[in-house]
Design an enzyme around this catalytic site. Structure first.
Site, PDB file in Angstrom:
ATOM      1  CG  HIS A 154      -1.868   1.177   1.224  1.00  0.00           C
ATOM      2  ND1 HIS A 154      -3.310   0.870   1.620  1.00  0.00           N
ATOM      3  CD2 HIS A 154      -1.730   2.432   1.035  1.00  0.00           C
ATOM      4  CE1 HIS A 154      -3.875   2.068   1.558  1.00  0.00           C
ATOM      5  NE2 HIS A 154      -3.083   2.944   1.112  1.00  0.00           N
ATOM      6  CG  HIS A 167      -0.979   7.079  -0.964  1.00  0.00           C
ATOM      7  ND1 HIS A 167      -2.277   6.946  -1.742  1.00  0.00           N
ATOM      8  CD2 HIS A 167      -1.266   6.256   0.003  1.00  0.00           C
ATOM      9  CE1 HIS A 167      -2.870   6.336  -0.999  1.00  0.00           C
ATOM     10  NE2 HIS A 167      -2.603   6.243   0.261  1.00  0.00           N
ATOM     11  CE  LYS A 207      -8.076   1.968  -0.624  1.00  0.00           C
ATOM     12  NZ  LYS A 207      -6.626   2.391  -0.427  1.00  0.00           N
ATOM     13  CG  HIS A 237     -10.072   3.860   3.215  1.00  0.00           C
ATOM     14  ND1 HIS A 237      -8.806   4.748   3.563  1.00  0.00           N
ATOM     15  CD2 HIS A 237     -10.701   4.317   4.343  1.00  0.00           C
ATOM     16  CE1 HIS A 237      -8.960   5.551   4.215  1.00  0.00           C
ATOM     17  NE2 HIS A 237      -9.979   5.460   5.101  1.00  0.00           N
ATOM     18  CG  HIS A 265      -5.110   1.862   5.851  1.00  0.00           C
ATOM     19  ND1 HIS A 265      -6.514   1.755   6.139  1.00  0.00           N
ATOM     20  CD2 HIS A 265      -5.100   2.633   4.578  1.00  0.00           C
ATOM     21  CE1 HIS A 265      -6.988   2.372   5.219  1.00  0.00           C
ATOM     22  NE2 HIS A 265      -6.324   2.971   4.176  1.00  0.00           N
ATOM     23  CG  ASP A 323      -2.002   4.639   3.747  1.00  0.00           C
ATOM     24  OD1 ASP A 323      -2.185   5.158   2.823  1.00  0.00           O
ATOM     25  OD2 ASP A 323      -2.847   5.132   4.836  1.00  0.00           O
TER      26      ASP A 323
END
Length: 337
Positions: A17, A19, A101, A138, A183, A254
């Protein structure tokens, strides 16, 4: 005094995970992946605009690969009303896209196009189940205000726990759909994932949630993320889940970079950014991913939360950093696993 992990040698980690953003931020953070001991990353699609087509995902991967040629990039799509079963099949055929996602609308960064009603996506989930694509959740409900029933209000502290019945419902309806509760931040989330015996439901744990609690982000925007860090008892549950012999959890940092002014709640550009607003949600850990996990585990042993034998048990660390995710997310042993 010797430290617990002195002399330890581990294969490169897989981070399921991350970004990596776009533009100048992408160019800055992507080369830091290997600094954190990672050589395989599962890339989040919440760009502006979001990645909703296979062509966009493949093009994004090519840009990332040019910046970090030694890293394996596993791509995902953003669950959006434009996603259809035919797009699911097209995504699978690329070989580059491994999941989709789901962001509940409005709960975190770039989630305004997120899910309002999961039932409307049932045909998409059925196609994902058939094609073997992963549903990355999420796991929070959007905030709600209920003056007539204040006990039912959703806040940052109970949003994850309130979402868990949705996770169980999706698994019950689509038992062969591979689902990752991303997460995890609460003991309730850990208990829910462990209570589902199917290997198709697993969870990721971030580096920062192994270290932070609510007091660490309340008043400190640099530690503010979504979902927020919770209570000490929740952090203990996450630490124990990371080394749990049932092996249902693996690393997904994350890691979420933002401009400093966004983390400080300022808008505008440098020199004209004095207006105050909400700080951006996200903790940037990419260059230190493996190291932060080791520090958290070592501290947990020193405080008696974990036993040294829990951490040193054969396959525990390698499993958390690569093997478990490689099996659950891409049905193969990823590099570093």
């Amino acid at each position: 005094m010797p430290r617990l992990f002195d002399g330890l040698e581990l294969p490169a980690s897989a981070d399921f995970h991350v970004h990596l953003r776009q533009g100048a931020m992408m160019e800055t953070v992507t080369p830091t992946i290997t600094s954190g001991g990672v050589d395989t990353v599962y890339v989040m699609p919440n760009l502006i605009p979001p990645i909703t087509t296979p062509a966009q995902a493949v093009e994004y991967k090519s840009r990332l690969q040019a910046l970090a040629p030694d890293v394996t990039f596993l791509m995902s799509l953003y669950l959006h009303p434009s996603i259809t079963p035919s797009i699911v099949r097209e995504a699978k055929a690329t070989g580059a896209i491994h999941g989709i996602k789901s962001y509940p609308a409005g709960v975190t960064t770039n989630s305004s196009s997120g899910v309002v009603d999961y039932e409307s996506f049932y045909p998409v989930f059925a196609a994902m189940e058939e094609e073997g694509l992963v549903l990355n959740l999420h796991g929070e409900l959007p905030p709600s205000q209920s003056p007539s029933a204040p006990e039912d209000q959703i806040t940052v502290l109970n949003a994850e726990a309130a979402f868990l019945p949705t996770l169980r419902s999706l698994h019950t309806r689509f038992p062969n759909l591979r689902i990752v509760l991303e997460h995890c931040t609460t003991k309730a989330a850990v208990d829910m994932v462990l209570s589902i015996s199917s290997p198709n439901v697993v969870g990721t744990i971030t580096a920062h949630h192994l270290s932070l609690i609510v007091d660490d982000w309340a008043g400190d925007p640099l530690n503010f993320c979504k979902p927020v860090a919770k209570l000490p008892s929740d952090r203990i549950a996450l630490l124990r889940a990371a080394v749990d012999p049932r092996r249902k959890f693996f690393l997904g940092t994350d890691s979420a970079p933002h401009p400093l002014r966004s983390k400080q709640g300022r808008s505008g550009t440098a020199g004209n950014d004095n207006s105050c607003g909400k700080c951006a949600a996200g903790v940037f850990t990419q260059p230190y991913a493996t190291q932060l996990v080791l520090e958290a585990l070592e501290e947990a042993v020193s405080k008696g939360i974990l036993r040294e034998e829990d951490v040193r048990r054969e396959g525990v660390l390698e499993g958390f950093w690569a093997r478990r995710g490689g099996g659950s997310m891409v049905c193969r042993r990823v590099s570093g696993g």
